[in-house]
Design a protein around this motif. Structure first.
Motif, short mmCIF file in Angstrom:
data_model
loop_
_atom_site.label_atom_id
_atom_site.label_comp_id
_atom_site.label_asym_id
_atom_site.label_seq_id
_atom_site.Cartn_x
_atom_site.Cartn_y
_atom_site.Cartn_z
N HIS A 166 57.54 49.53 60.24
CA HIS A 166 58.57 49.14 61.20
C HIS A 166 59.96 49.19 60.60
O HIS A 166 60.94 49.42 61.30
N ARG A 167 60.06 48.97 59.30
CA ARG A 167 61.35 48.99 58.63
C ARG A 167 61.74 50.40 58.14
O ARG A 167 62.83 50.60 57.63
N GLY A 168 60.82 51.34 58.26
CA GLY A 168 61.10 52.69 57.80
C GLY A 168 61.14 52.81 56.29
O GLY A 168 61.79 53.71 55.74
N GLU A 169 60.41 51.92 55.60
CA GLU A 169 60.38 51.96 54.14
C GLU A 169 59.50 53.12 53.66
O GLU A 169 58.57 53.54 54.35
N SER A 170 59.76 53.59 52.46
CA SER A 170 59.08 54.78 51.96
C SER A 170 57.70 54.50 51.38
O SER A 170 56.95 55.43 51.06
N GLY A 171 57.34 53.25 51.24
CA GLY A 171 56.04 52.90 50.69
C GLY A 171 55.76 51.42 50.88
O GLY A 171 56.57 50.69 51.47
N TYR A 172 54.65 50.98 50.36
CA TYR A 172 54.26 49.57 50.51
C TYR A 172 53.26 49.22 49.43
O TYR A 172 52.54 50.08 48.89
N GLY A 173 53.18 47.94 49.10
CA GLY A 173 52.23 47.46 48.11
C GLY A 173 50.90 47.10 48.74
O GLY A 173 50.77 47.01 49.96
N ARG A 174 49.92 46.91 47.89
CA ARG A 174 48.59 46.48 48.33
C ARG A 174 48.19 45.23 47.55
O ARG A 174 48.34 45.18 46.33
N GLN A 175 47.63 44.25 48.26
CA GLN A 175 47.06 43.09 47.60
C GLN A 175 45.56 43.29 47.45
O GLN A 175 44.99 44.23 48.00
N ILE A 176 44.94 42.40 46.71
CA ILE A 176 43.53 42.57 46.40
C ILE A 176 42.75 41.28 46.65
O ILE A 176 43.29 40.18 46.49
N SER A 177 41.51 41.44 47.06
CA SER A 177 40.57 40.32 47.20
C SER A 177 39.37 40.66 46.32
O SER A 177 38.83 41.76 46.40
N VAL A 178 38.97 39.71 45.47
CA VAL A 178 37.96 40.01 44.46
C VAL A 178 36.86 38.95 44.45
O VAL A 178 37.07 37.80 44.82
N ILE A 179 35.69 39.39 43.96
CA ILE A 179 34.55 38.48 43.83
C ILE A 179 33.62 39.01 42.76
O ILE A 179 33.54 40.23 42.52
N GLY A 180 32.95 38.09 42.08
CA GLY A 180 31.96 38.47 41.07
C GLY A 180 30.82 37.48 41.08
O GLY A 180 30.94 36.38 41.63
N VAL A 181 29.71 37.85 40.50
CA VAL A 181 28.59 36.92 40.45
C VAL A 181 28.88 35.84 39.42
O VAL A 181 29.68 36.04 38.47
N ALA A 182 28.25 34.69 39.58
CA ALA A 182 28.45 33.60 38.63
C ALA A 182 27.83 33.94 37.29
O ALA A 182 26.80 34.63 37.22
N ALA A 183 28.46 33.49 36.23
CA ALA A 183 27.92 33.72 34.89
C ALA A 183 26.60 32.98 34.74
O ALA A 183 26.44 31.86 35.25
N VAL A 184 25.66 33.62 34.07
CA VAL A 184 24.34 33.00 33.88
C VAL A 184 24.12 32.66 32.41
O VAL A 184 24.80 33.18 31.54
N LEU B 91 41.25 46.38 48.40
CA LEU B 91 42.69 46.35 48.61
C LEU B 91 43.03 46.34 50.10
O LEU B 91 42.35 47.01 50.89
N THR B 92 44.07 45.60 50.46
CA THR B 92 44.50 45.54 51.85
C THR B 92 46.02 45.42 51.94
O THR B 92 46.68 45.03 50.97
N ALA B 93 46.53 45.75 53.13
CA ALA B 93 47.96 45.55 53.42
C ALA B 93 48.09 45.39 54.92
O ALA B 93 48.86 46.09 55.56
N ASP B 94 47.28 44.54 55.50
CA ASP B 94 47.15 44.17 56.92
C ASP B 94 45.70 44.22 57.37
O ASP B 94 45.28 43.45 58.23
N CYS B 95 44.90 45.16 56.82
CA CYS B 95 43.48 45.21 57.18
C CYS B 95 42.78 43.94 56.70
O CYS B 95 43.34 43.14 55.98
N VAL B 96 41.54 43.80 57.10
CA VAL B 96 40.80 42.56 56.87
C VAL B 96 39.94 42.64 55.61
O VAL B 96 39.04 43.48 55.53
N PRO B 97 40.19 41.78 54.62
CA PRO B 97 39.29 41.71 53.46
C PRO B 97 38.19 40.67 53.72
O PRO B 97 38.46 39.56 54.19
N VAL B 98 36.96 41.05 53.41
CA VAL B 98 35.84 40.11 53.59
C VAL B 98 35.08 40.03 52.27
O VAL B 98 34.70 41.05 51.70
#
Length: 255
Positions: free
Chosen positions: A237-255, A103-110
């Motif tokens: 910066h907007r003084g909001e009370s919270g924030y959402g998180r996005q996701i980056s996902v990966i899985g192995v290929a089906a065999v 999960l990220t909300a500005d940090c770097v997903p790799v």
């Protein structure tokens, strides 16, 4: 509307996706595909969003995430309960039943893959994790599962861009003390005593010096694209009370 993952050709043979806020059921300041279990969003909405992530990438698998703490720590994925997630910032697996996510909300997903050996990894690289080696630890953990470093590819997803990431001189000094060459990742700031940090370029550099030769970076600024991505810094910066998180996902290929 359903989620539309961003795919990269480098991972074409590996199920994966960088997801933003599009296609979710959350509302208010979390509007969209918020998957953050640590957010104040409605629990049912979060779980529905996480289900939609699975369906958009690899239907039928178990989504595995960790309790992220801005560390360099990496774990091998297991089917743990949400309230028993280990404290770590990277995950690796060779299990075809899992879809691992960061999960990220500005940090770097790799996202990492050794496609020939069906071993994958995902890392959350905030500045603390990046400088202390979270990507290095992920590569090492993949090697322990049988991956070969010269065969691992990496994709760097949406994160805060240099134009949006202002830091102070103390921050710059910390990176310079770690390696004087890190000066190249900072540009002159708009205010005295400040600089603009290119964390995406820094993470790509860390991947390259770790021995990876095939790396792609998307160049998507989470802060500047409110309709597409959540951003901790924008919410702050907007003084909001919270924030959402996005996701980056990966899985192995089906065999």
């Amino acid at each position: 509307m359903q989620p539309r993952p961003i795919h990269v050709p480098l991972l074409a043979h590996t199920p994966h996706g960088f997801l933003g806020r599009e296609g979710g059921v959350s509302t208010g300041i979390h509007a969209g595909l918020n998957v953050g279990l640590g957010s104040d969003d409605d629990r049912d909405a979060i779980h529905e969003n996480r289900r939609r992530v699975i369906d958009a990438v690899t239907p039928g698998r178990t989504l595995v995430t960790v309790h992220q703490v801005h560390s360099p720590d990496c774990v091998v994925a297991e089917s743990w309960a949400d309230d028993a997630r280990p404290h770590a910032d990277a995950i690796v697996t060779d299990n075809p039943d899992f879809l691992i996510g960061i999960l990220t909300a500005d940090c770097v997903p790799v996202l990492f893959a050794d496609p020939g050996r069906n071993i994958v990894g995902a890392a959350h690289a905030g500045w603390k994790g990046a400088i202390t080696g979270v990507t290095d630890r992920t590569i090492e953990a993949m090697e322990k599962l049988g991956a070969r470093r010269d065969c691992i590819v990496a994709a760097v997803g949406p994160c805060i861009a240099r134009a949006s990431y202002e830091v102070d001189d103390g921050f710059v000094r910390r990176f310079g003390e770690d390696d004087p060459a890190n000066e190249r990742f900072f540009a002159e700031g708009r205010r005295a005593g400040h600089a603009q940090f290119d964390i995406e370029a820094y993470v790509v550099h860390r991947l390259a010096i770790a021995g990876l030769s095939r790396i792609v970076a998307l160049g998507e600024d989470t802060y500047a694209q409110e309709d597409r991505f959540f951003s901790f810094r924008r919410a702050t910066h907007r003084g909001e009370s919270g924030y959402g998180r996005q996701i980056s996902v990966i899985g192995v290929a089906a065999v």
